[in-house]
Design a protein around this motif. Sequence first.
Motif, PDB file in Angstrom:
ATOM      1  N   SER A 783       0.829  -1.207   0.000  1.00 25.80           N
ATOM      2  CA  SER A 783       0.000   0.000   0.000  1.00 25.80           C
ATOM      3  C   SER A 783       0.863   1.258   0.000  1.00 25.80           C
ATOM      4  CB  SER A 783      -0.911   0.008   1.221  1.00 25.80           C
ATOM      5  OG  SER A 783      -0.150  -0.119   2.411  1.00 25.80           O
ATOM      6  N   PRO A 784       0.352   2.362  -0.550  1.00 24.91           N
ATOM      7  CA  PRO A 784       1.097   3.630  -0.555  1.00 24.91           C
ATOM      8  C   PRO A 784       1.509   4.032   0.855  1.00 24.91           C
ATOM      9  CG  PRO A 784      -0.853   3.787  -1.943  1.00 24.91           C
ATOM     10  CD  PRO A 784      -0.967   2.487  -1.198  1.00 24.91           C
ATOM     11  N   GLN A 785       2.634   4.755   0.937  1.00 23.19           N
ATOM     12  CA  GLN A 785       3.197   5.117   2.233  1.00 23.19           C
ATOM     13  C   GLN A 785       3.113   6.622   2.449  1.00 23.19           C
ATOM     14  OE1 GLN A 785       7.349   4.197   2.680  1.00 23.19           O
ATOM     15  NE2 GLN A 785       7.193   3.980   4.894  1.00 23.19           N
ATOM     16  N   HIS A 786       2.554   7.015   3.572  1.00 22.54           N
ATOM     17  CA  HIS A 786       2.477   8.433   3.941  1.00 22.54           C
ATOM     18  C   HIS A 786       3.710   8.793   4.767  1.00 22.54           C
ATOM     19  CE1 HIS A 786      -1.706   9.280   2.674  1.00 22.54           C
ATOM     20  NE2 HIS A 786      -1.876   7.989   2.910  1.00 22.54           N
ATOM     21  N   VAL A 787       4.450   9.775   4.311  1.00 25.38           N
ATOM     22  CA  VAL A 787       5.597  10.294   5.048  1.00 25.38           C
ATOM     23  C   VAL A 787       5.469  11.806   5.081  1.00 25.38           C
ATOM     24  CG1 VAL A 787       8.100  10.476   5.167  1.00 25.38           C
ATOM     25  CG2 VAL A 787       7.056   8.368   4.306  1.00 25.38           C
ATOM     26  N   ALA A 788       5.344  12.332   6.323  1.00 23.80           N
ATOM     27  CA  ALA A 788       5.082  13.770   6.487  1.00 23.80           C
ATOM     28  C   ALA A 788       3.806  14.113   5.705  1.00 23.80           C
ATOM     29  CB  ALA A 788       6.277  14.600   6.037  1.00 23.80           C
ATOM     30  N   ASP A 789       3.911  15.027   4.776  1.00 23.32           N
ATOM     31  CA  ASP A 789       2.727  15.410   3.991  1.00 23.32           C
ATOM     32  C   ASP A 789       2.736  14.792   2.597  1.00 23.32           C
ATOM     33  OD1 ASP A 789       1.764  17.012   6.044  1.00 23.32           O
ATOM     34  OD2 ASP A 789       2.975  18.731   5.386  1.00 23.32           O
ATOM     35  N   SER A 790       3.619  13.821   2.371  1.00 22.35           N
ATOM     36  CA  SER A 790       3.757  13.234   1.036  1.00 22.35           C
ATOM     37  C   SER A 790       3.244  11.799   1.010  1.00 22.35           C
ATOM     38  CB  SER A 790       5.220  13.253   0.592  1.00 22.35           C
ATOM     39  OG  SER A 790       5.716  14.580   0.550  1.00 22.35           O
ATOM     40  N   LEU A 791       2.746  11.419  -0.166  1.00 17.69           N
ATOM     41  CA  LEU A 791       2.265  10.057  -0.370  1.00 17.69           C
ATOM     42  C   LEU A 791       3.159   9.382  -1.409  1.00 17.69           C
ATOM     43  CD1 LEU A 791       0.005   7.954   0.222  1.00 17.69           C
ATOM     44  CD2 LEU A 791      -1.178   8.854  -1.803  1.00 17.69           C
ATOM     45  N   TYR A 792       3.732   8.225  -1.051  1.00 14.04           N
ATOM     46  CA  TYR A 792       4.640   7.504  -1.946  1.00 14.04           C
ATOM     47  C   TYR A 792       4.001   6.200  -2.394  1.00 14.04           C
ATOM     48  CZ  TYR A 792       8.206  10.730  -0.221  1.00 14.04           C
ATOM     49  OH  TYR A 792       8.923  11.860   0.107  1.00 14.04           O
ATOM     50  N   THR A 793       4.014   5.972  -3.722  1.00 14.37           N
ATOM     51  CA  THR A 793       3.531   4.705  -4.281  1.00 14.37           C
ATOM     52  C   THR A 793       4.669   4.017  -5.028  1.00 14.37           C
ATOM     53  OG1 THR A 793       2.795   5.795  -6.302  1.00 14.37           O
ATOM     54  CG2 THR A 793       1.164   5.538  -4.534  1.00 14.37           C
ATOM     55  N   TRP A 794       4.519   2.709  -5.178  1.00 10.23           N
ATOM     56  CA  TRP A 794       5.545   1.932  -5.858  1.00 10.23           C
ATOM     57  C   TRP A 794       5.609   2.281  -7.350  1.00 10.23           C
ATOM     58  CZ3 TRP A 794       9.179  -0.640  -3.427  1.00 10.23           C
ATOM     59  CH2 TRP A 794       8.947  -1.172  -2.161  1.00 10.23           C
ATOM     60  N   ASN A 795       6.823   2.297  -7.906  1.00 13.85           N
ATOM     61  CA  ASN A 795       7.028   2.485  -9.346  1.00 13.85           C
ATOM     62  C   ASN A 795       7.500   1.201 -10.010  1.00 13.85           C
ATOM     63  OD1 ASN A 795       6.383   5.297  -9.529  1.00 13.85           O
ATOM     64  ND2 ASN A 795       8.307   5.730  -8.469  1.00 13.85           N
ATOM     65  N   ILE A 796       7.228   0.083  -9.350  1.00 13.85           N
ATOM     66  CA  ILE A 796       7.673  -1.218  -9.848  1.00 13.85           C
ATOM     67  C   ILE A 796       6.938  -1.581 -11.133  1.00 13.85           C
ATOM     68  CG2 ILE A 796       7.589  -3.696  -9.364  1.00 13.85           C
ATOM     69  CD1 ILE A 796       8.263  -3.044  -6.466  1.00 13.85           C
ATOM     70  N   GLU A 797       7.727  -2.056 -12.136  1.00 12.56           N
ATOM     71  CA  GLU A 797       7.159  -2.494 -13.414  1.00 12.56           C
ATOM     72  C   GLU A 797       7.189  -4.015 -13.565  1.00 12.56           C
ATOM     73  OE1 GLU A 797       8.910  -0.441 -16.731  1.00 12.56           O
ATOM     74  OE2 GLU A 797       9.075   1.427 -15.615  1.00 12.56           O
TER      75      GLU A 797
END
Length: 850
Positions: A783-797
């Motif tokens: 699942s996407p990761q919330h860090v501070a005010d940012s949301l990170y999603t995987w860029n895996i292909e």
Amino acid sequence: MAVVDSMIQILAQQVFTALQNQAHFALDFKGQFEVMKTRLDLTKALLADTENLKSKKEIVKASLSSLRELVYEADNILTDCLIRDEYQNDGSCSSLTFQKPLFWYQTGKKLKDINAKMEAMERSLGAYLKAQDLSNHGDNEHQIVKYTTQDYDPSEIIGLEHDLEKLKGWIFGTTNVLHRVGIVGMGGLGKTTIAQKIFNDEEVTKRYEKMLWVSVSQISSEERILRSMLEQLEPNFSMSDESQIMHKINQALEGKTCLIFMDDVWRMNLPWWDKFCSSLQKVIGGNSCVIITTRNEEVATDMGVDKSQIHQPKTLNKDESWLLFSKFAFARCRGKRCPDAQFEKEGREILDKCGGLPLAIKTVAALLAPKTNSLVQWNEINKNFHELIVEGKISSVMASLQLSYDELPTHLKQCLLCFSIYPEDFEMHAEQLVHWWVGEGLIQGKGSKTAKEMGFEYLSDLVARCLVEAVHRRDYDGRVYCCRMHDMVRELTIKIAEEESFGRFDEQSRQIPIANSRWLGITSKMHSKSLRNSTKLRALLLMPSSEVVLDRRIGWFSSLRVLDFSLGKLDNISVEDFLVWICSLKRLAYLNLSGVSGIKELPSSIRKLRNLQLLILCGCSNLVRLNPYITTLKKLVVLDLGSCGLEYLPKGLGRLFYLQELSGFKISNQANKQSCRLHELRVLSHLRVLRMNIGIDSVILEDDKSVLSQLSKLKVLAIDAEDCEDGSILEMLNALTPPPSLQEFYLRRYRHKTLPTWINPEQLSSLQYLCIENGDLTHIKTSPQHVADSLYTWNIEGLCFKVLPSLKVDWKNLEQDMPLLRYAEVSGCFNLQNFPCSDDKLVVWRKNED
């Protein structure tokens, strides 16, 4: 002289770099090296002129042969100078060969001699070229070629029904204004035949109001393409201005659905093509289409064809081959049938050598047709198939393949010729080929890409041009792992390799060692005595399943750059003597002894290989100790020690400053003072690939934890946890900080339920490929990761999950959490939920194909 041309470019660049960097040897011989640089530049220009000659006279061939020898000699001198620089920088120039007065005298004399010979050769060649009327060498005025239905013979169409239906489905199913489809394949595969079949198909002709056929070929200009189109639309036009012709074409096609065939495209002026298509789309009716046939996939994609709309015809199967063969070979027989079983037996044996290539089948069948009353003649043709090709009697096949070769840029020509030494139908490991190219200096790094990365690009280019077949490749990025060459293409490479004096071959296309051989694939049928006269060898490779008996007098291969004995058996060799001999090859750049079980330790004389750039010892299971002198080989860029019996690697690997790839690194315990610690690697700023093992005895200290994060160029990281169930493994891995630019991560034999904490989309934002094999993993956070005010999603292909029986992941959720995922390999993961395929064996999943 493709390889010579490329070597001149590389040699000139090396001389220029040495002068620019003011290397010791360049200062010692500054005047002679400056003369050499000038001579090389002039020679390169002369070589370009010789390429314009349709046939090279004896004076040209002799000059080019002499030039090749001079270039090789100059390369040897430059290599020796670089090696001497290495010794001098270390303060260890004690070898008699490299003592300054003697070396200075001998090298200076050799350089003057080479420059004088090069100047004489240039004068001779230049005078000859000046006397030629180069302006009349080939009339580039190409007659406008228009394809007509009279050129189409339905009787030649065999086994293409599937091709036709697939392509009709693409062109009929489009809603685009101007859809684009590509037919890509090697010369002689039937691309144009398939296009002709579409052009003459009744359904197709009823659907399109206007159909145009343009034979583009190699040298058609944009104006000639337009003229060919307009001639079909308005036969009696009289305009000469390109813009007027384009305007007239637009008028003729306005509001009409059209199908345009661009046949045999070798290259295209892309700005012009984009402008042409843009202009056309404004006036034509909807659902129009362009079909492009080409030998190069990149040409099709550059012209706007989506990869999903590229059709690559397959070779004919045995039944289809026989049917096509019979139509031509027995055209004069009663009932147009094979006379008897003996003729069929000979014919089918000949067919096997054609490899299902339609052009080859038709050509050889036509050659046999007048001889259907003589089984003896058929038998002779069967025996002499190789000679028929070399002598040009099967000229249409070779002419087609020769065109593909001539069109190659120089750097690809030299790489293609290397295939000549491998046996027929042999499947080659891509990495072995690339290592050879790098070791011999056939390819160089470019920009931020290493020579090895460029090598894989070159191989992919040869595959895209249909001269090499990819047997196994990684789907997510197309990297070729294993490849082979069509027999006909191999015959062409053998023919050219002989012309360029890289080797000699017998009537069965087997290589014969001779004095002037430069490359040699050694087999069990060759005795070591036959090698002694091949003193000019630059590459020596042991062919698969070959047992070779080598004695201590194997030969003095002073020019050898490549030694690869990885594919054969060395059971009859005294390994100690063999290693001593290897260490005498001072110019060696690539050494591969992978899988040689007799190697227990490398001798101290390994330090003599100061030119060594690639050392491959993977799979040497009895190699228990690596001599510390390995750290003196400062030119190493690849060091592969994977799957060896080593307990540790020696201290001092940080001295290998140029290392780009390190495999088999073992994180050892603190008590071993002789071992290399992880923190030593922090200075390896060029490292791109790191494969390391961490086990029960491993210890990660405080100054080891941030090492990976400081390797800014590291793209590939593989960790083998050696089936260790101790909880300290997870603690140690959690303590690491990952590389900032990591693109591929591999985790094997991992016996823990959760992944290290840094395997998350924030810290691995550049990760494209994740592979986890043989482990006890139960969960992966996708699942996407919330860090501070940012949301990170995987860029895996791409994903690879193998033998993870406890892994519980919902595939539908995983797809949502990894929006870029388009490829996955899965096996032995029995608890995956909602996985669209059966998991009882290896499954390859592709997006939108489930």
